[in-house]
Structure formats: C-alpha cells, structure tokens
Design a protein around this motif. Structure first.
Motif, short mmCIF file in Angstrom:
data_model
loop_
_atom_site.label_atom_id
_atom_site.label_comp_id
_atom_site.label_asym_id
_atom_site.label_seq_id
_atom_site.Cartn_x
_atom_site.Cartn_y
_atom_site.Cartn_z
N TRP A 112 0.82 -1.20 0.00
CA TRP A 112 0.00 0.00 0.00
C TRP A 112 0.86 1.26 0.00
CZ3 TRP A 112 -0.90 3.25 4.56
CH2 TRP A 112 -1.82 4.28 4.31
N THR A 113 1.86 1.33 0.87
CA THR A 113 2.72 2.52 0.93
C THR A 113 3.59 2.63 -0.32
OG1 THR A 113 4.32 1.26 2.26
CG2 THR A 113 2.75 2.66 3.44
N LEU A 114 3.93 1.51 -0.94
CA LEU A 114 4.74 1.54 -2.16
C LEU A 114 4.03 2.32 -3.26
CD1 LEU A 114 7.34 0.35 -3.51
CD2 LEU A 114 5.89 -1.54 -4.30
N ARG A 115 2.71 2.16 -3.32
CA ARG A 115 1.94 2.81 -4.39
C ARG A 115 1.98 4.33 -4.26
NH1 ARG A 115 -2.97 1.01 -7.47
NH2 ARG A 115 -3.79 2.91 -8.41
N TRP A 116 1.65 4.85 -3.08
CA TRP A 116 1.52 6.31 -2.98
C TRP A 116 2.82 7.02 -2.63
CZ3 TRP A 116 2.49 8.62 1.70
CH2 TRP A 116 2.35 7.85 2.87
N MET A 117 3.82 6.28 -2.16
CA MET A 117 5.09 6.92 -1.83
C MET A 117 6.05 6.97 -3.00
SD MET A 117 5.90 5.80 2.13
CE MET A 117 7.16 7.06 2.28
N VAL A 118 6.08 5.89 -3.82
CA VAL A 118 7.04 5.88 -4.93
C VAL A 118 6.40 5.60 -6.28
CG1 VAL A 118 9.05 5.30 -3.53
CG2 VAL A 118 7.65 3.47 -4.42
N GLY A 119 5.09 5.39 -6.31
CA GLY A 119 4.39 5.26 -7.59
C GLY A 119 4.45 3.87 -8.21
N VAL A 120 4.75 2.84 -7.41
CA VAL A 120 4.75 1.48 -7.93
C VAL A 120 3.40 0.84 -7.61
CG1 VAL A 120 5.83 -0.80 -7.91
CG2 VAL A 120 7.24 1.25 -7.63
N ARG A 121 2.60 0.62 -8.65
CA ARG A 121 1.32 -0.07 -8.49
C ARG A 121 1.55 -1.57 -8.65
NH1 ARG A 121 -1.24 1.07 -13.05
NH2 ARG A 121 0.66 1.98 -13.95
N THR A 122 0.65 -2.36 -8.10
CA THR A 122 0.81 -3.81 -8.18
C THR A 122 -0.48 -4.46 -8.66
OG1 THR A 122 0.16 -4.09 -5.86
CG2 THR A 122 2.51 -3.86 -6.31
N GLU A 123 -0.33 -5.62 -9.30
CA GLU A 123 -1.49 -6.35 -9.81
C GLU A 123 -1.23 -7.85 -9.75
OE1 GLU A 123 -3.47 -6.96 -14.19
OE2 GLU A 123 -3.14 -4.88 -13.56
N ILE A 124 -2.21 -8.58 -9.28
CA ILE A 124 -2.16 -10.04 -9.27
C ILE A 124 -3.02 -10.56 -10.41
CG2 ILE A 124 -2.73 -12.15 -7.99
CD1 ILE A 124 -0.41 -10.69 -6.77
N ARG A 125 -2.47 -11.45 -11.22
CA ARG A 125 -3.21 -12.03 -12.33
C ARG A 125 -3.24 -13.56 -12.19
NH1 ARG A 125 -0.65 -8.67 -17.51
NH2 ARG A 125 -1.13 -6.57 -16.72
N GLY A 126 -4.21 -14.15 -12.87
CA GLY A 126 -4.34 -15.59 -12.86
C GLY A 126 -5.13 -16.08 -11.65
N GLU A 127 -5.26 -17.38 -11.57
CA GLU A 127 -6.02 -18.01 -10.49
C GLU A 127 -5.12 -18.29 -9.30
OE1 GLU A 127 -8.71 -22.04 -9.64
OE2 GLU A 127 -8.02 -21.57 -11.67
N VAL A 128 -5.38 -17.61 -8.20
CA VAL A 128 -4.58 -17.79 -6.99
C VAL A 128 -4.97 -19.11 -6.33
CG1 VAL A 128 -4.00 -16.85 -4.73
CG2 VAL A 128 -4.42 -15.29 -6.65
N PRO A 129 -4.03 -20.03 -6.12
CA PRO A 129 -4.38 -21.33 -5.54
C PRO A 129 -4.73 -21.20 -4.05
CG PRO A 129 -2.01 -21.16 -5.78
CD PRO A 129 -2.59 -19.95 -6.44
N THR A 130 -5.73 -21.94 -3.64
CA THR A 130 -6.12 -21.97 -2.23
C THR A 130 -5.99 -23.37 -1.63
OG1 THR A 130 -8.43 -22.33 -2.85
CG2 THR A 130 -7.73 -20.05 -2.52
N ASP A 131 -5.70 -24.37 -2.48
CA ASP A 131 -5.53 -25.73 -1.99
C ASP A 131 -4.04 -25.99 -1.71
OD1 ASP A 131 -5.07 -25.36 -4.72
OD2 ASP A 131 -5.41 -27.47 -5.20
#
Length: 243
Positions: free
Chosen positions: A52-71
């Motif tokens: 969260w702080t990375l986004r507004w302090m240095v401008g690095v946004r993040t994104e998760i793609r694909g199916e996150v495994p839960t098993d």
C-alpha cells in the motif's frame, strides 16, 4: 518526475518500510509465539502495508493475475526482488517458503518465518541441502498450505538467465501435489539490489498449474518454458526501461 525526487521518495519509503517491519514484529510477537495464526496475520498485514505505501510513496502499483491457488500445492515462482515475496504472501491463504537458512537469524524475519512453517535450506552443499530440504518438508506436511520455492534459487535481475535447480524437481516428486508456476516483472520497478524504485505496474501472474502426475523429469523444462515466457511477456508489456 525528476530522478532526484524519485531517489528521495525511494529512500524515505525504504527507511519506513524496514522500520515498519520492526514495529509489526514487536507488536505481534507475543501472540505470534503462541499462535501460528497470529504470526501469519502479522506477516500478511505487513506485506499489505508495504504494498500500500509503495503505491503512494514511490508510484509502484501492483497487480495479481491468474487463479490464486487456495488448496495444497507447490508454487514455483520467478524471484526478482523483495516485492514478489510481499505480493505472493499477501494473496496466498497459507504460504510458506523455502528460504535460505541464514535468514533464520535475521531479527523479526527469522522468528516469523519459523512460526509460519518456512523451510530453511543450506546453499552451496547441493546433495546434502536437497536431502535436508526434503526431510524438513516431509516433517512439515502436518501444516497444510502452499509451499513456495524459487526454482532458480535466488533473486534474478530482469534479462538475466540462470539455470533452474534440480531441487525443484525433487520437491515436486516428494510432495505429489500440483505445481503452480508464477511469473513476474517486479524487478523492473523494485530492483534486486539498490534503493531506487521506479514508478510503474508490477505484476505477479499465477500460471496454469502442472498436474501432480506430470513426469518429474520434465518438470524443470516445463517450468522454465512457462515462467520465462510469461515473465518476458510481462516485462515487454511494461515497455522499454532500464532494469
């Protein structure tokens, strides 16, 4: 944004995110020592705070793609910087990592890694290290979750090619679980070394899983092909930039 301003923002971010690690570690330590659930909550809370702080302090946004495994699966991930660790841990419900043994002696990191079920390995003693890793994983099977391994064994800068290690195939054979490959481009924005962070979109992508009945002798080649191709695609998507 000027380079000098980005440097200042990166220094401030780096200082506060490591200070926050100490604060989170101390605040949750009493509960974490008696409850693995508290330890996991503390680590996940810290990871999400750092992102969260990375986004507004240095401008690095993040994104998760694909199916996150839960098993219960093995996760074989491309490792470019500390950011991909944070992003993976923030979304997996019960992540535990194959990690360098020396990290156990790192304040906060070591104590929490032990509590959440991470498996320490010795680097540099290949045969002994693999045998010890398999034994430790077997003992830790009572703790369900997603076991994360970095097939190249270390952080690798974008554009650099190093081999995938045979311990990954041995672990796949031992676990008898599906394997989920993970690609990333985060090293373009949070480098493996140094302080400067560059604005942009850091992506971690969970790729289609390899079934548990995949022949172990083909696993490394399959992982290398899938992970490297997807990581190259993500880096190309980010546009031309200097790693």
């Amino acid at each position: 944004m000027s380079q000098s301003l980005q440097w200042i923002r990166s220094v401030v971010y780096t200082a506060q995110v490591y200070l926050a690690m100490i604060v989170f570690g101390l605040v949750f330590l009493p509960g974490a020592l008696v409850s693995r659930r508290v330890a996991r909550f503390a680590c996940r809370s810290y990871a999400r705070y750092a992102i969260w702080t990375l986004r507004w302090m240095v401008g690095v946004r993040t994104e998760i793609r694909g199916e996150v495994p839960t098993d219960e699966v093995m996760v074989a991930a491309k490792h470019q910087s500390f950011l991909d660790i944070l992003m993976i841990f923030a979304v997996l419900p019960r992540a535990k990592f194959i990690m360098k043994r020396e990290l156990l002696w790192t304040p906060a990191i070591g104590q929490y890694a032990w509590r959440i079920g991470c498996v320490p390995v010795d680097r540099g003693r290949r045969g002994q290290a693999i045998a010890k890793m398999l034994a430790d994983v077997a003992r830790g099977r009572a703790q369900p979750g997603q076991l994360v391994i970095y097939p190249q064994g270390t952080r690798v800068a974008p554009g650099v090619s190093i081999p995938y290690k045979v311990g990954t195939a041995a672990l796949f054979r031992e676990l008898g679980q599906d394997c989920v490959p993970v690609a990333t481009n985060v090293g373009l924005f949070w480098p493996r070394s140094g302080i400067l962070k560059r604005p942009g979109l850091g992506v971690v992508e969970f790729l289609p899983r390899l079934p548990a009945d995949t022949p172990p002798e083909t696993v490394l080649a399959r992982l290398r092909t899938d992970i490297e191709a997807a990581s190259d695609r993500l880096m190309a998507e980010a546009g031309p930039r200097t790693p």
